[in-house]
Design a protein around this motif. Structure first.
Motif, PDB file in Angstrom:
ATOM      1  N   PHE A   1       0.811  -1.282  -0.178  1.00  0.00           N
ATOM      2  CA  PHE A   1       0.192   0.136   0.055  1.00  0.00           C
ATOM      3  C   PHE A   1       1.000   1.414  -0.149  1.00  0.00           C
ATOM      4  O   PHE A   1       0.148   2.351  -0.377  1.00  0.00           O
ATOM      5  CB  PHE A   1      -0.931   0.114   0.897  1.00  0.00           C
ATOM      6  N   ARG A   2       2.273   1.154   0.257  1.00  0.00           N
ATOM      7  CA  ARG A   2       3.020   2.364   0.247  1.00  0.00           C
ATOM      8  C   ARG A   2       4.049   2.295  -0.702  1.00  0.00           C
ATOM      9  O   ARG A   2       5.129   3.014  -0.737  1.00  0.00           O
ATOM     10  CB  ARG A   2       3.643   2.453   1.442  1.00  0.00           C
ATOM     11  N   ASN A   3       4.262   1.026  -1.591  1.00  0.00           N
ATOM     12  CA  ASN A   3       5.351   0.912  -2.578  1.00  0.00           C
ATOM     13  C   ASN A   3       6.842   1.171  -1.911  1.00  0.00           C
ATOM     14  O   ASN A   3       7.512   1.780  -2.470  1.00  0.00           O
ATOM     15  CB  ASN A   3       5.059   1.801  -3.734  1.00  0.00           C
ATOM     16  N   THR A   4       6.835   0.742  -0.683  1.00  0.00           N
ATOM     17  CA  THR A   4       8.155   0.522  -0.121  1.00  0.00           C
ATOM     18  C   THR A   4       8.782  -0.787   0.004  1.00  0.00           C
ATOM     19  O   THR A   4       8.060  -1.903   0.399  1.00  0.00           O
ATOM     20  CB  THR A   4       7.861   1.010   1.407  1.00  0.00           C
ATOM     21  N   ALA A   5       9.827  -0.724  -0.465  1.00  0.00           N
ATOM     22  CA  ALA A   5      10.598  -2.157  -0.736  1.00  0.00           C
ATOM     23  C   ALA A   5      10.683  -2.813   0.354  1.00  0.00           C
ATOM     24  O   ALA A   5      11.033  -2.419   1.581  1.00  0.00           O
ATOM     25  CB  ALA A   5      12.107  -1.746  -1.191  1.00  0.00           C
ATOM     26  N   PHE A   6      10.692  -4.162   0.443  1.00  0.00           N
ATOM     27  CA  PHE A   6      10.994  -5.251   1.435  1.00  0.00           C
ATOM     28  C   PHE A   6      11.786  -6.254   0.964  1.00  0.00           C
ATOM     29  O   PHE A   6      11.369  -6.893  -0.123  1.00  0.00           O
ATOM     30  CB  PHE A   6       9.500  -5.715   1.997  1.00  0.00           C
ATOM     31  N   ALA A   7      12.891  -6.384   1.644  1.00  0.00           N
ATOM     32  CA  ALA A   7      13.916  -7.346   1.254  1.00  0.00           C
ATOM     33  C   ALA A   7      13.365  -8.928   1.619  1.00  0.00           C
ATOM     34  O   ALA A   7      13.372  -9.214   2.857  1.00  0.00           O
ATOM     35  CB  ALA A   7      15.208  -7.001   1.642  1.00  0.00           C
ATOM     36  N   THR A   8      12.735  -9.628   0.789  1.00  0.00           N
ATOM     37  CA  THR A   8      12.327 -10.804   1.009  1.00  0.00           C
ATOM     38  C   THR A   8      13.419 -11.855   1.239  1.00  0.00           C
ATOM     39  O   THR A   8      14.629 -11.684   0.620  1.00  0.00           O
ATOM     40  CB  THR A   8      11.162 -11.416   0.206  1.00  0.00           C
ATOM     41  N   PRO A   9      13.340 -12.902   2.159  1.00  0.00           N
ATOM     42  CA  PRO A   9      14.497 -13.573   2.499  1.00  0.00           C
ATOM     43  C   PRO A   9      14.715 -14.838   1.404  1.00  0.00           C
ATOM     44  O   PRO A   9      13.319 -15.240   0.859  1.00  0.00           O
ATOM     45  CB  PRO A   9      13.997 -14.472   3.828  1.00  0.00           C
ATOM     46  N   GLY A  10      15.680 -15.362   0.971  1.00  0.00           N
ATOM     47  CA  GLY A  10      15.725 -16.374   0.099  1.00  0.00           C
ATOM     48  C   GLY A  10      15.402 -17.655   0.558  1.00  0.00           C
ATOM     49  O   GLY A  10      15.069 -18.485  -0.183  1.00  0.00           O
ATOM     50  N   THR A  11      15.807 -17.799   1.756  1.00  0.00           N
ATOM     51  CA  THR A  11      15.600 -19.102   2.542  1.00  0.00           C
ATOM     52  C   THR A  11      14.866 -18.607   3.893  1.00  0.00           C
ATOM     53  O   THR A  11      15.196 -17.441   4.520  1.00  0.00           O
ATOM     54  CB  THR A  11      16.858 -19.791   2.856  1.00  0.00           C
ATOM     55  N   VAL A  12      13.868 -19.495   4.225  1.00  0.00           N
ATOM     56  CA  VAL A  12      13.192 -19.233   5.542  1.00  0.00           C
ATOM     57  C   VAL A  12      13.381 -20.531   6.345  1.00  0.00           C
ATOM     58  O   VAL A  12      13.828 -21.527   6.032  1.00  0.00           O
ATOM     59  CB  VAL A  12      11.892 -18.809   5.576  1.00  0.00           C
ATOM     60  N   TYR A  13      13.423 -20.275   7.859  1.00  0.00           N
ATOM     61  CA  TYR A  13      13.691 -21.285   8.615  1.00  0.00           C
ATOM     62  C   TYR A  13      12.799 -21.526   9.837  1.00  0.00           C
ATOM     63  O   TYR A  13      12.243 -20.548  10.358  1.00  0.00           O
ATOM     64  CB  TYR A  13      15.062 -21.072   9.467  1.00  0.00           C
TER      65      TYR A  13
END
Length: 128
Positions: free
Chosen positions: A17-29
């Protein structure tokens, strides 16, 4: 059903909703907890005795639901672990941020030499 952490909720709102980047993780644990991690990430994660977070993968969602695509098997306990009451999904092998969490139907004790295991399809992520 797993609940989103405050961290993930805030980042998703900002992204969508704010077009603010979010670094998504390559791997989750997967992290194991002796107490409820809560949306604020305040729970007690297991430590020591052979415990370490394990990577988990999820399948393509259908109607907002995604399931883990392979067994998640923790290394054998080198001493009895405290009972596990909750599990969480985190964005790093150590430290990092809690993304989602949920209570187990019953606490699970892992004794010396045994492994905690999440079978394929037993962990679901739901956005509904």
């Amino acid at each position: 059903m797993a609940q989103m952490s405050n961290y993930l909720e805030d980042n998703l709102v900002n992204l969508v909703f704010r077009n603010t980047a979010f670094a998504t993780p390559g791997t989750v644990y997967v992290a194991l907890y002796a107490t409820d991690p809560t949306d604020a990430d305040t729970g007690t994660e297991l430590t020591g005795n052979g415990y370490a977070r394990k990577a988990i993968t999820f399948g393509i969602p259908s109607d907002g639901v995604s399931l883990n695509t392979a067994d998640v098997v923790f290394d054998p306990a080198t001493a009895d672990w405290v009972p596990v009451t909750h599990v969480g999904i985190r964005d790093a092998l150590t430290g990092g941020n809690l993304l989602m969490h949920k209570a187990l139907p019953a606490s699970v004790s892992t004794l010396t030499g045994n492994s905690f295991r999440i079978p394929t399809g037993d962990f679901s992520i739901t956005f509904a």
